[in-house]
Design an enzyme around this catalytic site. Structure first.
Site, PDB file in Angstrom:
ATOM      1  N   HIS A 293       0.110  -0.948  -5.264  1.00 46.69           N
ATOM      2  CA  HIS A 293       0.381   0.463  -5.561  1.00 46.69           C
ATOM      3  C   HIS A 293       1.549   0.571  -6.538  1.00 46.69           C
ATOM      4  O   HIS A 293       2.515   1.317  -6.318  1.00 46.69           O
ATOM      5  CB  HIS A 293       0.668   1.236  -4.275  1.00 46.69           C
ATOM      6  CG  HIS A 293      -0.457   1.195  -3.284  1.00 46.69           C
ATOM      7  ND1 HIS A 293      -1.479   2.124  -3.284  1.00 46.69           N
ATOM      8  CD2 HIS A 293      -0.757   0.305  -2.303  1.00 46.69           C
ATOM      9  CE1 HIS A 293      -2.339   1.821  -2.327  1.00 46.69           C
ATOM     10  NE2 HIS A 293      -1.922   0.717  -1.722  1.00 46.69           N
TER      11      HIS A 293
ATOM     12  N   TYR B 272       5.093  -6.004   3.028  1.00 41.86           N
ATOM     13  CA  TYR B 272       5.936  -5.045   2.320  1.00 41.86           C
ATOM     14  C   TYR B 272       7.342  -5.608   2.149  1.00 41.86           C
ATOM     15  O   TYR B 272       7.987  -5.441   1.108  1.00 41.86           O
ATOM     16  CB  TYR B 272       6.031  -3.723   3.094  1.00 41.86           C
ATOM     17  CG  TYR B 272       4.832  -2.826   3.010  1.00 41.86           C
ATOM     18  CD1 TYR B 272       3.600  -3.289   2.549  1.00 41.86           C
ATOM     19  CD2 TYR B 272       4.897  -1.501   3.416  1.00 41.86           C
ATOM     20  CE1 TYR B 272       2.500  -2.452   2.493  1.00 41.86           C
ATOM     21  CE2 TYR B 272       3.796  -0.654   3.361  1.00 41.86           C
ATOM     22  CZ  TYR B 272       2.604  -1.140   2.904  1.00 41.86           C
ATOM     23  OH  TYR B 272       1.515  -0.315   2.853  1.00 41.86           O
TER      24      TYR B 272
END
Length: 369
Positions: free
Chosen positions: A69, A339
């Site tokens: 993203h 992440y």
């Protein structure tokens, strides 16, 4: 006859026990690190190896950008609880008051220069900060359920989508083999092929497809999933419209809309019933489940990600306030771990770029998204 007088102990001899203890601690930490990164078990799936696979699927590393993203914009505003969530969770965000947030709207893919009209997945990430300093970070997507059920399958999906060096595109045979090995992926593939595309971030529903556990003030727990459902009317976008759209039409549309008025989404919580899959995000819960609208998210402004407040936030979905707990969903744990690795690599990219600039060398392009 031996001398009964004890010999003096040298400082080095006195320090041996402490030195051995320190050495043991260092060795233990080294082994733990080696285990974590997979050096001792080269075939074990680790967050580092998973992040490597994401980078491979991107075709290249875009230094300083998020590994997934990568293209997005920062947003900010507030969440206003309506009081209906208080019975479900003791999280302060559900009280009838405003909680400020910093967030990010993005598209799927690892390129910060991707075309908005080509990105099937759109995403919303939030960091809500309560008046007592507690934070709640969310990472939601436009798909209504995840593609696979386990972290290993997600890793295999990522590898199957990596471009072949000879063609620059994913290998169809490898993708077909993945789909055959994971029949649950057919449901996601059908959604991607048939679900209408929205014309804007503003009219997109964002779903937290993983399961969490809400705990109220009485200590009672319920498993839940949630979504942000837009108050802006949905409009479908045709393939022809997407092909003709500007590469950055989503951010341009967002700027234009915010110049007129804030944008709103209702937070709708879905309550699990006995037998609903808690650890499988690829299986949706029945539509008949109870839905509770607990508040409204309001976006008031946006900013480029290069200098916006969202730039340096890791939207780890397991950063949770009191009253909200994670579940045993393996995808949830994998997202949190990957992440973290991605964030640390991005920070090193940025630090390296600053060092290069300080020594007179050009900083890498995109070093501060």
């Amino acid at each position: 006859m031996p001398d009964p007088t004890p010999r003096p102990v040298s400082p080095r001899q006195r320090n041996w026990p402490a030195m051995l203890a320190i050495a043991a601690i260092v060795a233990t930490l080294a082994l733990a690190f080696a285990w974590t990164v997979g050096w001792l078990t080269p075939h074990r799936l680790t967050p580092q190896r998973f992040t490597d696979a994401i980078q491979d699927a991107n075709g290249q590393v875009y230094r300083g950008f998020r590994r997934a993203h990568a293209k997005g914009v920062c947003v900010a505003g507030y969440f206003e609880g309506n009081g209906q969530g208080v019975a479900l969770s003791s999280a302060r965000m559900f009280a009838a008051a405003r909680t400020p947030f910093v967030g990010r709207l993005s598209i799927g893919g690892g390129s910060p220069y991707g075309l908005d009209g080509k990105a099937r997945v759109r995403s919303m990430a939030l960091q809500l900060t309560a008046d007592d300093g507690q934070q709640w970070r969310m990472a939601m997507n436009s798909f209504p359920f995840f593609g696979v059920a386990t972290a290993q399958a997600f890793y295999e999906q990522t590898r199957a989508n990596a471009p072949d060096p000879t063609t620059g595109k994913p290998d169809p045979a490898r993708q077909a083999a993945f789909a055959k090995a994971h029949p649950e992926f057919a449901r996601f593939a059908a959604w991607a092929k048939t679900a209408p595309w929205s014309t804007s971030w503003a009219n997109t529903t964002f779903n937290g497809v993983n399961t969490f556990r809400f705990i109220n003030a009485a200590g009672e727990g319920r498993y839940v999933r949630w979504s942000m459902q837009p108050q802006t009317t949905f409009e479908a976008m045709s393939a022809e419209q997407r092909a003709a759209a500007d590469a950055d039409f989503l951010s341009e549309d967002l700027t234009a809309r915010l110049a007129q008025h804030p944008l709103r989404w209702d937070m709708v919580v879905t309550l699990a019933e006995p037998g609903d899959p808690i650890t499988d995000p690829s299986t949706p819960w029945p539509a008949s489940r109870t839905h509770v609208t607990v508040g409204t998210l309001v976006i008031e402004r946006s900013a480029p990600q290069a200098n916006g407040a969202c730039r340096d936030i890791n939207f780890d979905p397991l950063v949770l306030p009191r009253g909200v707990q994670g579940s045993d969903d393996p995808i949830l744990a994998a997202r949190s771990a990957v992440y973290s690795v991605s964030f640390n690599r991005r920070e090193r990219d940025i630090a390296g770029g600053r060092a290069e600039a300080a020594t007179g060398h050009a900083a890498p392009k995109g070093d501060t998204p």
